[in-house]
Design a protein around this motif. Sequence first.
Motif, PDB file in Angstrom:
ATOM      1  N   VAL A  68       0.848  -1.190   0.000  1.00  0.00           N
ATOM      2  CA  VAL A  68       0.000   0.000   0.000  1.00  0.00           C
ATOM      3  C   VAL A  68       0.881   1.237   0.000  1.00  0.00           C
ATOM      4  O   VAL A  68       1.925   1.287   0.657  1.00  0.00           O
ATOM      5  N   LEU A  69       0.447   2.248  -0.748  1.00  0.00           N
ATOM      6  CA  LEU A  69       1.075   3.568  -0.685  1.00  0.00           C
ATOM      7  C   LEU A  69      -0.008   4.562  -0.274  1.00  0.00           C
ATOM      8  O   LEU A  69      -0.882   4.903  -1.071  1.00  0.00           O
ATOM      9  N   LEU A  70       0.036   4.998   0.984  1.00  0.00           N
ATOM     10  CA  LEU A  70      -0.962   5.903   1.543  1.00  0.00           C
ATOM     11  C   LEU A  70      -0.408   7.320   1.483  1.00  0.00           C
ATOM     12  O   LEU A  70       0.579   7.633   2.155  1.00  0.00           O
ATOM     13  N   THR A  71      -1.041   8.189   0.678  1.00  0.00           N
ATOM     14  CA  THR A  71      -0.417   9.478   0.374  1.00  0.00           C
ATOM     15  C   THR A  71      -1.110  10.683   1.006  1.00  0.00           C
ATOM     16  O   THR A  71      -0.537  11.770   1.010  1.00  0.00           O
ATOM     17  N   GLY A  72      -2.339  10.565   1.479  1.00  0.00           N
ATOM     18  CA  GLY A  72      -3.063  11.734   1.959  1.00  0.00           C
ATOM     19  C   GLY A  72      -3.642  12.519   0.799  1.00  0.00           C
ATOM     20  O   GLY A  72      -3.760  12.017  -0.329  1.00  0.00           O
ATOM     21  N   ASP A  73      -4.017  13.794   1.033  1.00  0.00           N
ATOM     22  CA  ASP A  73      -4.616  14.590  -0.030  1.00  0.00           C
ATOM     23  C   ASP A  73      -3.510  15.155  -0.925  1.00  0.00           C
ATOM     24  O   ASP A  73      -2.505  15.669  -0.446  1.00  0.00           O
ATOM     25  N   LEU A  74      -3.700  15.034  -2.241  1.00  0.00           N
ATOM     26  CA  LEU A  74      -2.675  15.414  -3.209  1.00  0.00           C
ATOM     27  C   LEU A  74      -3.252  16.331  -4.273  1.00  0.00           C
ATOM     28  O   LEU A  74      -4.318  16.044  -4.830  1.00  0.00           O
ATOM     29  N   PRO A  75      -2.553  17.410  -4.612  1.00  0.00           N
ATOM     30  CA  PRO A  75      -2.932  18.201  -5.790  1.00  0.00           C
ATOM     31  C   PRO A  75      -2.606  17.420  -7.060  1.00  0.00           C
ATOM     32  O   PRO A  75      -1.901  16.407  -7.024  1.00  0.00           O
ATOM     33  N   VAL A  76      -3.099  17.889  -8.197  1.00  0.00           N
ATOM     34  CA  VAL A  76      -2.941  17.150  -9.447  1.00  0.00           C
ATOM     35  C   VAL A  76      -1.480  16.832  -9.770  1.00  0.00           C
ATOM     36  O   VAL A  76      -1.149  15.680 -10.078  1.00  0.00           O
ATOM     37  N   PRO A  77      -0.537  17.792  -9.716  1.00  0.00           N
ATOM     38  CA  PRO A  77       0.851  17.449 -10.077  1.00  0.00           C
ATOM     39  C   PRO A  77       1.431  16.346  -9.185  1.00  0.00           C
ATOM     40  O   PRO A  77       2.126  15.447  -9.680  1.00  0.00           O
ATOM     41  N   ALA A  78       1.145  16.413  -7.885  1.00  0.00           N
ATOM     42  CA  ALA A  78       1.686  15.399  -6.981  1.00  0.00           C
ATOM     43  C   ALA A  78       1.040  14.035  -7.245  1.00  0.00           C
ATOM     44  O   ALA A  78       1.703  12.997  -7.176  1.00  0.00           O
ATOM     45  N   LEU A  79      -0.255  14.035  -7.558  1.00  0.00           N
ATOM     46  CA  LEU A  79      -0.930  12.770  -7.847  1.00  0.00           C
ATOM     47  C   LEU A  79      -0.348  12.121  -9.099  1.00  0.00           C
ATOM     48  O   LEU A  79      -0.040  10.917  -9.104  1.00  0.00           O
ATOM     49  N   THR A  80      -0.198  12.882 -10.153  1.00  0.00           N
ATOM     50  CA  THR A  80       0.330  12.301 -11.387  1.00  0.00           C
ATOM     51  C   THR A  80       1.772  11.838 -11.205  1.00  0.00           C
ATOM     52  O   THR A  80       2.156  10.780 -11.718  1.00  0.00           O
ATOM     53  N   ASP A  81       2.587  12.589 -10.465  1.00  0.00           N
ATOM     54  CA  ASP A  81       3.960  12.158 -10.193  1.00  0.00           C
ATOM     55  C   ASP A  81       3.967  10.840  -9.423  1.00  0.00           C
ATOM     56  O   ASP A  81       4.755   9.935  -9.731  1.00  0.00           O
ATOM     57  N   ALA A  82       3.095  10.731  -8.412  1.00  0.00           N
ATOM     58  CA  ALA A  82       3.043   9.499  -7.624  1.00  0.00           C
ATOM     59  C   ALA A  82       2.617   8.312  -8.476  1.00  0.00           C
ATOM     60  O   ALA A  82       3.154   7.208  -8.342  1.00  0.00           O
ATOM     61  N   LEU A  83       1.668   8.520  -9.385  1.00  0.00           N
ATOM     62  CA  LEU A  83       1.211   7.431 -10.244  1.00  0.00           C
ATOM     63  C   LEU A  83       2.317   6.962 -11.186  1.00  0.00           C
ATOM     64  O   LEU A  83       2.498   5.755 -11.410  1.00  0.00           O
ATOM     65  N   VAL A  84       3.084   7.896 -11.731  1.00  0.00           N
ATOM     66  CA  VAL A  84       4.160   7.539 -12.649  1.00  0.00           C
ATOM     67  C   VAL A  84       5.274   6.795 -11.915  1.00  0.00           C
ATOM     68  O   VAL A  84       5.797   5.777 -12.398  1.00  0.00           O
ATOM     69  N   ARG A  85       5.629   7.270 -10.725  1.00  0.00           N
ATOM     70  CA  ARG A  85       6.767   6.690 -10.016  1.00  0.00           C
ATOM     71  C   ARG A  85       6.422   5.392  -9.305  1.00  0.00           C
ATOM     72  O   ARG A  85       7.238   4.466  -9.250  1.00  0.00           O
ATOM     73  N   ALA A  86       5.227   5.285  -8.758  1.00  0.00           N
ATOM     74  CA  ALA A  86       4.864   4.088  -7.984  1.00  0.00           C
ATOM     75  C   ALA A  86       4.367   2.945  -8.856  1.00  0.00           C
ATOM     76  O   ALA A  86       4.424   1.787  -8.455  1.00  0.00           O
ATOM     77  N   ARG A  87       3.863   3.265 -10.057  1.00  0.00           N
ATOM     78  CA  ARG A  87       3.288   2.249 -10.957  1.00  0.00           C
ATOM     79  C   ARG A  87       2.355   1.304 -10.188  1.00  0.00           C
ATOM     80  O   ARG A  87       2.590   0.106 -10.075  1.00  0.00           O
ATOM     81  N   PRO A  88       1.285   1.843  -9.650  1.00  0.00           N
ATOM     82  CA  PRO A  88       0.406   1.037  -8.788  1.00  0.00           C
ATOM     83  C   PRO A  88      -0.361  -0.021  -9.570  1.00  0.00           C
ATOM     84  O   PRO A  88      -0.590   0.104 -10.780  1.00  0.00           O
ATOM     85  N   GLY A  89      -0.774  -1.055  -8.836  1.00  0.00           N
ATOM     86  CA  GLY A  89      -1.644  -2.065  -9.412  1.00  0.00           C
ATOM     87  C   GLY A  89      -3.104  -1.653  -9.355  1.00  0.00           C
ATOM     88  O   GLY A  89      -3.937  -2.173 -10.101  1.00  0.00           O
ATOM     89  N   ALA A  90      -3.426  -0.741  -8.467  1.00  0.00           N
ATOM     90  CA  ALA A  90      -4.784  -0.211  -8.348  1.00  0.00           C
ATOM     91  C   ALA A  90      -4.693   1.134  -7.643  1.00  0.00           C
ATOM     92  O   ALA A  90      -3.731   1.409  -6.914  1.00  0.00           O
ATOM     93  N   VAL A  91      -5.717   1.966  -7.870  1.00  0.00           N
ATOM     94  CA  VAL A  91      -5.745   3.316  -7.296  1.00  0.00           C
ATOM     95  C   VAL A  91      -7.098   3.526  -6.637  1.00  0.00           C
ATOM     96  O   VAL A  91      -8.137   3.177  -7.207  1.00  0.00           O
ATOM     97  N   VAL A  92      -7.082   4.106  -5.432  1.00  0.00           N
ATOM     98  CA  VAL A  92      -8.308   4.463  -4.721  1.00  0.00           C
ATOM     99  C   VAL A  92      -8.248   5.957  -4.435  1.00  0.00           C
ATOM    100  O   VAL A  92      -7.303   6.436  -3.790  1.00  0.00           O
ATOM    101  N   LEU A  93      -9.249   6.693  -4.919  1.00  0.00           N
ATOM    102  CA  LEU A  93      -9.301   8.144  -4.747  1.00  0.00           C
ATOM    103  C   LEU A  93     -10.502   8.495  -3.872  1.00  0.00           C
ATOM    104  O   LEU A  93     -11.649   8.264  -4.264  1.00  0.00           O
TER     105      LEU A  93
END
Length: 306
Positions: A219-244
Amino acid sequence: MSSAHPSRAAARPAFDQEAEEILLPVGVVAERLEMSTAALRAWERRYGLAPSGRTRGGHRRYSARDLERLERMRTLVRRGVPAADAARAVGAAGPADARAGVAELTEAMHALDTAAVQTVVSAALTRLGAAGAWTAVLAPALTAIGDHWEETGRGVEVEHVTSGIVEGALRRHAQDRAAALPPAPDAPGPVLLAAAPAEHHTLPLTALAAALAEEGRAVLLTGDLPVPALTDALVRARPGAVVLWARSRGTADLSWLRSALETTSAPVHPAGPGWPPGIPGAAAPLHDLPGALAALLGAPDGRRPV
Protein backbone atom coordinates in the motif's frame (compact mmCIF):
# COMPACT_ATOMS: atom_id res chain seq x y z
CA MET A 1 -22.49 6.19 7.85
CA SER A 2 -25.83 6.60 9.45
CA SER A 3 -26.60 9.07 12.21
CA ALA A 4 -29.98 7.62 13.12
CA HIS A 5 -30.88 6.65 16.65
CA PRO A 6 -30.56 2.94 17.47
CA SER A 7 -33.46 0.95 16.08
CA ARG A 8 -35.80 -0.84 18.42
CA ALA A 9 -35.23 -4.53 18.78
CA ALA A 10 -37.90 -6.67 17.19
CA ALA A 11 -40.43 -7.94 19.70
CA ARG A 12 -40.73 -11.70 20.08
CA PRO A 13 -43.36 -13.75 21.89
CA ALA A 14 -42.17 -15.01 25.25
CA PHE A 15 -42.76 -18.64 24.23
CA ASP A 16 -40.37 -18.26 21.29
CA GLN A 17 -37.51 -17.43 23.65
CA GLU A 18 -35.32 -19.76 25.59
CA ALA A 19 -37.21 -21.36 28.44
CA GLU A 20 -34.71 -20.17 31.02
CA GLU A 21 -34.79 -16.53 29.88
CA ILE A 22 -36.35 -14.24 32.44
CA LEU A 23 -38.44 -11.30 31.26
CA LEU A 24 -38.70 -8.36 33.64
CA PRO A 25 -41.39 -5.67 33.94
CA VAL A 26 -40.42 -2.01 33.86
CA GLY A 27 -40.81 -1.55 37.62
CA VAL A 28 -38.34 -4.32 38.43
CA VAL A 29 -35.82 -3.00 35.90
CA ALA A 30 -36.16 0.54 37.27
CA GLU A 31 -35.50 -0.75 40.78
CA ARG A 32 -32.44 -2.71 39.70
CA LEU A 33 -31.01 0.30 37.90
CA GLU A 34 -31.99 2.71 40.69
CA MET A 35 -33.91 4.80 38.17
CA SER A 36 -37.49 5.92 37.80
CA THR A 37 -39.86 4.23 35.39
CA ALA A 38 -40.41 7.67 33.82
CA ALA A 39 -36.69 7.88 32.99
CA LEU A 40 -36.74 4.41 31.42
CA ARG A 41 -39.72 5.33 29.28
CA ALA A 42 -38.00 8.58 28.27
CA TRP A 43 -34.98 6.58 27.09
CA GLU A 44 -37.35 4.36 25.12
CA ARG A 45 -39.03 7.34 23.43
CA ARG A 46 -35.88 9.31 22.72
CA TYR A 47 -33.31 6.62 21.98
CA GLY A 48 -35.22 3.46 21.08
CA LEU A 49 -34.12 1.52 24.18
CA ALA A 50 -37.35 -0.44 24.31
CA PRO A 51 -38.01 -3.83 25.91
CA SER A 52 -37.68 -6.59 23.32
CA GLY A 53 -39.75 -9.34 24.96
CA ARG A 54 -43.48 -9.89 25.31
CA THR A 55 -45.61 -12.08 27.50
CA ARG A 56 -48.33 -14.32 26.08
CA GLY A 57 -50.74 -11.53 26.89
CA GLY A 58 -48.76 -9.05 24.80
CA HIS A 59 -47.22 -7.09 27.68
CA ARG A 60 -43.73 -5.85 26.97
CA ARG A 61 -40.91 -7.09 29.17
CA TYR A 62 -37.16 -6.48 29.38
CA SER A 63 -34.81 -9.36 28.54
CA ALA A 64 -31.37 -9.95 30.05
CA ARG A 65 -29.82 -8.36 26.96
CA ASP A 66 -32.09 -5.32 27.32
CA LEU A 67 -31.01 -4.99 30.94
CA GLU A 68 -27.35 -5.18 29.95
CA ARG A 69 -27.82 -2.37 27.42
CA LEU A 70 -29.57 -0.21 29.99
CA GLU A 71 -26.85 -0.81 32.57
CA ARG A 72 -24.21 0.29 30.05
CA MET A 73 -26.30 3.33 29.16
CA ARG A 74 -26.68 4.32 32.80
CA THR A 75 -22.96 3.87 33.45
CA LEU A 76 -21.96 6.02 30.49
CA VAL A 77 -24.41 8.78 31.40
CA ARG A 78 -23.25 8.83 35.02
CA ARG A 79 -19.67 9.16 33.82
CA GLY A 80 -20.48 12.26 31.80
CA VAL A 81 -21.22 10.91 28.32
CA PRO A 82 -24.17 12.77 26.69
CA ALA A 83 -27.24 10.56 26.66
CA ALA A 84 -27.61 10.55 22.87
CA ASP A 85 -23.99 9.43 22.42
CA ALA A 86 -24.37 6.79 25.11
CA ALA A 87 -27.50 5.45 23.38
CA ARG A 88 -25.68 5.18 20.06
CA ALA A 89 -22.83 3.34 21.76
CA VAL A 90 -24.97 0.75 23.50
CA GLY A 91 -27.22 0.34 20.46
CA ALA A 92 -24.38 -0.27 17.97
CA ALA A 93 -24.91 -3.30 15.80
CA GLY A 94 -22.62 -6.32 15.93
CA PRO A 95 -21.45 -8.96 18.39
CA ALA A 96 -21.61 -8.30 22.11
CA ASP A 97 -17.84 -7.74 22.37
CA ALA A 98 -18.01 -5.15 19.59
CA ARG A 99 -20.88 -3.32 21.28
CA ALA A 100 -18.89 -3.33 24.50
CA GLY A 101 -15.92 -1.90 22.60
CA VAL A 102 -18.04 0.96 21.24
CA ALA A 103 -19.31 1.76 24.74
CA GLU A 104 -15.80 1.65 26.25
CA LEU A 105 -14.38 3.83 23.49
CA THR A 106 -17.23 6.33 23.78
CA GLU A 107 -16.67 6.64 27.52
CA ALA A 108 -12.90 7.09 27.11
CA MET A 109 -13.40 9.63 24.32
CA HIS A 110 -15.68 11.87 26.35
CA ALA A 111 -13.35 11.69 29.34
CA LEU A 112 -10.44 12.71 27.04
CA ASP A 113 -8.62 9.74 28.57
CA THR A 114 -6.02 9.24 25.87
CA ALA A 115 -4.48 6.17 27.50
CA ALA A 116 -7.87 4.47 27.70
CA VAL A 117 -8.70 5.39 24.10
CA GLN A 118 -5.39 3.90 22.96
CA THR A 119 -6.03 0.73 24.95
CA VAL A 120 -9.53 0.21 23.52
CA VAL A 121 -8.42 0.93 19.94
CA SER A 122 -5.43 -1.42 20.19
CA ALA A 123 -7.54 -4.16 21.74
CA ALA A 124 -10.13 -3.86 18.96
CA LEU A 125 -7.47 -4.09 16.25
CA THR A 126 -5.90 -7.12 17.89
CA ARG A 127 -9.21 -8.89 18.48
CA LEU A 128 -11.13 -8.00 15.31
CA GLY A 129 -8.50 -7.02 12.74
CA ALA A 130 -8.49 -3.71 10.92
CA ALA A 131 -11.68 -4.22 8.92
CA GLY A 132 -13.65 -5.62 11.85
CA ALA A 133 -12.41 -3.00 14.30
CA TRP A 134 -13.19 -0.15 11.91
CA THR A 135 -16.64 -1.40 10.97
CA ALA A 136 -17.84 -2.57 14.39
CA VAL A 137 -16.08 -0.28 16.90
CA LEU A 138 -14.13 2.69 15.57
CA ALA A 139 -16.46 4.07 12.90
CA PRO A 140 -19.63 3.82 15.06
CA ALA A 141 -17.97 5.64 17.96
CA LEU A 142 -16.51 8.37 15.74
CA THR A 143 -19.80 8.77 13.89
CA ALA A 144 -21.62 9.23 17.19
CA ILE A 145 -19.34 12.04 18.33
CA GLY A 146 -19.54 13.64 14.87
CA ASP A 147 -23.33 13.56 15.07
CA HIS A 148 -23.18 15.06 18.56
CA TRP A 149 -21.01 17.92 17.30
CA GLU A 150 -23.35 18.61 14.37
CA GLU A 151 -26.40 18.61 16.65
CA THR A 152 -24.96 20.65 19.54
CA GLY A 153 -21.84 22.43 18.26
CA ARG A 154 -19.87 20.79 21.08
CA GLY A 155 -17.40 17.91 21.23
CA VAL A 156 -15.02 18.83 18.42
CA GLU A 157 -12.08 18.44 20.85
CA VAL A 158 -13.21 14.86 21.53
CA GLU A 159 -13.29 14.07 17.82
CA HIS A 160 -9.90 15.62 17.15
CA VAL A 161 -8.15 13.84 20.02
CA THR A 162 -9.71 10.49 19.23
CA SER A 163 -9.14 10.76 15.48
CA GLY A 164 -5.45 11.40 16.06
CA ILE A 165 -5.11 8.34 18.28
CA VAL A 166 -7.04 6.14 15.85
CA GLU A 167 -4.96 7.39 12.92
CA GLY A 168 -1.73 6.57 14.72
CA ALA A 169 -2.94 3.13 15.82
CA LEU A 170 -4.08 2.19 12.31
CA ARG A 171 -0.78 3.30 10.80
CA ARG A 172 1.23 1.29 13.34
CA HIS A 173 -1.00 -1.71 12.73
CA ALA A 174 -0.44 -1.42 8.98
CA GLN A 175 3.33 -1.11 9.42
CA ASP A 176 3.48 -4.11 11.75
CA ARG A 177 1.44 -6.28 9.40
CA ALA A 178 3.44 -5.19 6.36
CA ALA A 179 6.65 -6.18 8.13
CA ALA A 180 5.21 -9.53 9.19
CA LEU A 181 3.64 -10.35 5.80
CA PRO A 182 5.61 -8.71 2.98
CA PRO A 183 4.24 -8.92 -0.57
CA ALA A 184 5.38 -11.79 -2.77
CA PRO A 185 8.10 -10.98 -5.35
CA ASP A 186 5.62 -11.39 -8.21
CA ALA A 187 2.87 -9.39 -6.49
CA PRO A 188 1.20 -6.55 -8.43
CA GLY A 189 2.16 -2.96 -7.77
CA PRO A 190 0.96 -1.27 -4.60
CA VAL A 191 -2.53 0.04 -4.06
CA LEU A 192 -2.17 3.83 -4.14
CA LEU A 193 -4.57 5.50 -1.72
CA ALA A 194 -5.04 9.25 -2.15
CA ALA A 195 -7.54 11.83 -0.99
CA ALA A 196 -8.88 14.69 -3.06
CA PRO A 197 -7.22 18.09 -2.52
CA ALA A 198 -8.40 19.76 0.71
CA GLU A 199 -10.06 16.51 1.83
CA HIS A 200 -8.87 16.11 5.41
CA HIS A 201 -11.29 13.41 6.63
CA THR A 202 -9.12 10.49 5.56
CA LEU A 203 -9.39 7.96 8.39
CA PRO A 204 -11.31 5.50 6.19
CA LEU A 205 -8.33 5.41 3.83
CA THR A 206 -6.00 4.64 6.73
CA ALA A 207 -8.32 1.84 7.85
CA LEU A 208 -8.29 0.42 4.30
CA ALA A 209 -4.48 0.60 4.25
CA ALA A 210 -4.29 -1.39 7.48
CA ALA A 211 -6.78 -3.99 6.24
CA LEU A 212 -4.87 -4.44 2.96
CA ALA A 213 -1.60 -4.82 4.87
CA GLU A 214 -3.18 -7.65 6.87
CA GLU A 215 -3.71 -9.44 3.56
CA GLY A 216 -0.13 -8.95 2.38
CA ARG A 217 -0.98 -6.28 -0.21
CA ALA A 218 1.51 -3.43 -0.59
CA VAL A 219 0.00 0.00 0.00
CA LEU A 220 1.08 3.57 -0.69
CA LEU A 221 -0.96 5.90 1.54
CA THR A 222 -0.42 9.48 0.37
CA GLY A 223 -3.06 11.73 1.96
CA ASP A 224 -4.62 14.59 -0.03
CA LEU A 225 -2.67 15.41 -3.21
CA PRO A 226 -2.93 18.20 -5.79
CA VAL A 227 -2.94 17.15 -9.45
CA PRO A 228 0.85 17.45 -10.08
CA ALA A 229 1.69 15.40 -6.98
CA LEU A 230 -0.93 12.77 -7.85
CA THR A 231 0.33 12.30 -11.39
CA ASP A 232 3.96 12.16 -10.19
CA ALA A 233 3.04 9.50 -7.62
CA LEU A 234 1.21 7.43 -10.24
CA VAL A 235 4.16 7.54 -12.65
CA ARG A 236 6.77 6.69 -10.02
CA ALA A 237 4.86 4.09 -7.98
CA ARG A 238 3.29 2.25 -10.96
CA PRO A 239 0.41 1.04 -8.79
CA GLY A 240 -1.64 -2.07 -9.41
CA ALA A 241 -4.78 -0.21 -8.35
CA VAL A 242 -5.74 3.32 -7.30
CA VAL A 243 -8.31 4.46 -4.72
CA LEU A 244 -9.30 8.14 -4.75
CA TRP A 245 -11.23 9.27 -1.68
CA ALA A 246 -13.69 12.16 -1.35
CA ARG A 247 -15.98 12.40 1.66
CA SER A 248 -17.98 15.39 0.45
CA ARG A 249 -19.22 16.73 -2.86
CA GLY A 250 -17.25 19.89 -2.21
CA THR A 251 -13.94 18.02 -2.44
CA ALA A 252 -14.91 15.49 -5.15
CA ASP A 253 -13.06 17.13 -8.05
CA LEU A 254 -13.80 15.23 -11.27
CA SER A 255 -10.95 16.90 -13.14
CA TRP A 256 -8.57 15.61 -10.44
CA LEU A 257 -9.92 12.07 -10.86
CA ARG A 258 -9.71 12.31 -14.65
CA SER A 259 -6.04 13.26 -14.37
CA ALA A 260 -5.47 9.90 -12.70
CA LEU A 261 -7.40 8.08 -15.43
CA GLU A 262 -5.24 9.80 -18.05
CA THR A 263 -1.98 8.95 -16.25
CA THR A 264 -2.30 5.29 -15.30
CA SER A 265 -3.68 2.12 -16.86
CA ALA A 266 -4.41 0.70 -13.41
CA PRO A 267 -8.04 0.59 -12.28
CA VAL A 268 -9.01 3.86 -10.59
CA HIS A 269 -11.71 3.39 -7.95
CA PRO A 270 -13.70 6.39 -6.68
CA ALA A 271 -14.28 5.93 -2.94
CA GLY A 272 -16.42 7.84 -0.49
CA PRO A 273 -19.85 9.46 -0.57
CA GLY A 274 -18.66 12.61 -2.35
CA TRP A 275 -18.38 11.12 -5.84
CA PRO A 276 -21.32 11.03 -8.26
CA PRO A 277 -22.30 7.64 -9.70
CA GLY A 278 -21.30 6.40 -13.13
CA ILE A 279 -17.98 8.20 -13.71
CA PRO A 280 -16.83 7.28 -17.26
CA GLY A 281 -13.64 5.23 -17.30
CA ALA A 282 -13.51 4.71 -13.54
CA ALA A 283 -13.47 1.29 -11.92
CA ALA A 284 -16.18 0.12 -9.55
CA PRO A 285 -16.92 2.67 -6.80
CA LEU A 286 -16.01 1.62 -3.27
CA HIS A 287 -18.74 2.28 -0.72
CA ASP A 288 -17.47 0.50 2.40
CA LEU A 289 -14.39 -1.24 3.71
CA PRO A 290 -15.48 -4.88 3.14
CA GLY A 291 -16.53 -4.05 -0.41
CA ALA A 292 -13.23 -2.27 -1.03
CA LEU A 293 -11.27 -5.30 0.14
CA ALA A 294 -13.29 -7.59 -2.10
CA ALA A 295 -12.69 -5.38 -5.13
CA LEU A 296 -9.00 -4.79 -4.51
CA LEU A 297 -8.08 -8.36 -3.53
CA GLY A 298 -10.19 -10.01 -6.19
CA ALA A 299 -12.11 -12.25 -3.78
CA PRO A 300 -15.83 -12.05 -2.89
CA ASP A 301 -15.15 -12.17 0.84
CA GLY A 302 -12.37 -9.60 0.77
CA ARG A 303 -9.70 -12.16 1.60
CA ARG A 304 -6.54 -12.70 -0.41
CA PRO A 305 -6.95 -15.57 -2.91
CA VAL A 306 -4.87 -18.64 -2.02
